[in-house]
Design an enzyme around this catalytic site. Structure first.
Site, short mmCIF file in Angstrom:
data_model
loop_
_atom_site.label_atom_id
_atom_site.label_comp_id
_atom_site.label_asym_id
_atom_site.label_seq_id
_atom_site.Cartn_x
_atom_site.Cartn_y
_atom_site.Cartn_z
CB ALA A 1 -0.86 -0.25 0.77
CD GLU B 1 -2.92 -7.62 2.60
OE1 GLU B 1 -2.96 -8.54 3.52
OE2 GLU B 1 -2.56 -7.14 1.83
CD GLU C 1 1.38 -6.03 5.18
OE1 GLU C 1 1.00 -6.20 4.61
OE2 GLU C 1 2.25 -6.92 5.61
N GLY D 1 0.26 -5.12 0.17
CA GLY D 1 -1.39 -6.02 -0.82
C GLY D 1 -0.78 -6.68 -1.63
#
Length: 256
Positions: free
Chosen positions: A66, A114, A134, A111
């Site tokens: 992100a 993911e 993260e 992300g």
């Protein structure tokens, strides 16, 4: 359709969605996620698209997570909404009726990892690096990483925040195939065409059965499988497929 942060094209039944922010290593800001959602919603309703390929622009990165600059000043409420929105869009990818191939070039972090896990198949170039970093930022994966990664491989990647290179990702089952970078898109397209040669209705029903089964106990999953197996026999593709088998020829599926 016009997009600011992705390149979207459909050719010969294959939709290619390229996340196009190479200067930011294709990091996911809100505008990019909104573009992805718009394209995915279109794909979901399309009768012409049979397979989807998601990749990143450039040679360095699939998606490097992100956009931290955009997130840095979020409070609890705003960050919670962002995580819920991003996870929802990625779940839309997972729930697409068409099979999805993530063609991972370079970094697939946060992300990006993911998104790749929401795909049915992960093909990656030799320079691919996967990770959920993260916890190194004082947060946890927010777009489904704590759920899908544990199901795919192991908790070690999240707990240690270490990155995983392509050969290790293949060994532990995070990706399906590793190829030289120049061969990545041809390999993904070849796989897409192989899928398209099968019965389109059956492929989509099989995907739904697999996804439903993962989220249910084995008895419930088997019952669902039995039900949708029966539905296959109400299709023209089933009639053509079995007829072609008995006639020792290639079937000509129509997706009906």
């Amino acid at each position: 359709m016009e997009f600011e942060n992705i390149i979207f094209k459909v050719e010969d039944g294959i939709a290619t969605l390229t996340i196009n922010r190479p200067k930011a290593l294709n990091a996911l800001n809100k505008a990019t996620v909104e573009d992805i959602e718009k394209a995915v919603d279109y794909i979901a309703e399309s009768k012409d698209i049979q397979v989807v390929i998601i990749t990143g622009a450039g040679e360095k990165s699939f998606v490097a997570g992100a956009d931290i600059k955009e997130m840095a000043d979020y409070g609890p409420a705003e960050s919670g909404k962002w995580a819920a929105y991003g996870a929802g869009v990625i779940t839309k990818i997972e729930k697409l009726p068409q099979p999805v191939i993530a063609a991972v070039n370079g970094f697939a972090l946060g992300g990006g990892c993911e998104i790749s896990m929401a795909a049915d198949f992960r093909y990656c170039s030799e320079n691919a690096i996967f990770g959920q970093p993260e916890v190194g930022l004082g947060i946890i994966p927010g777009f489904g990483g704590t759920q899908r990664l544990a199901r795919l491989v192991a908790k070690e990647i999240i707990y240690s925040s270490k990155n995983i290179k392509a050969d290790e990702a293949l060994r532990i089952g995070l990706v399906n195939k590793v190829v030289p970078q120049a061969e990545l898109m041809p390999a993904a397209i070849k796989a897409a065409k192989k899928i398209m040669a099968q019965g389109p209705v059956a492929v989509q029903i099989a995907k739904k059965a697999i996804n439903n089964g993962i989220n249910a106990d084995i008895i419930t999953g088997l019952a669902f499988e039995s039900n949708v197996f029966g539905l296959c026999f109400a299709t023209a593709d089933q009639k053509e497929g079995m007829k072609a088998f008995m006639e020792k020829r290639k079937p000509e599926f129509t997706g009906k």
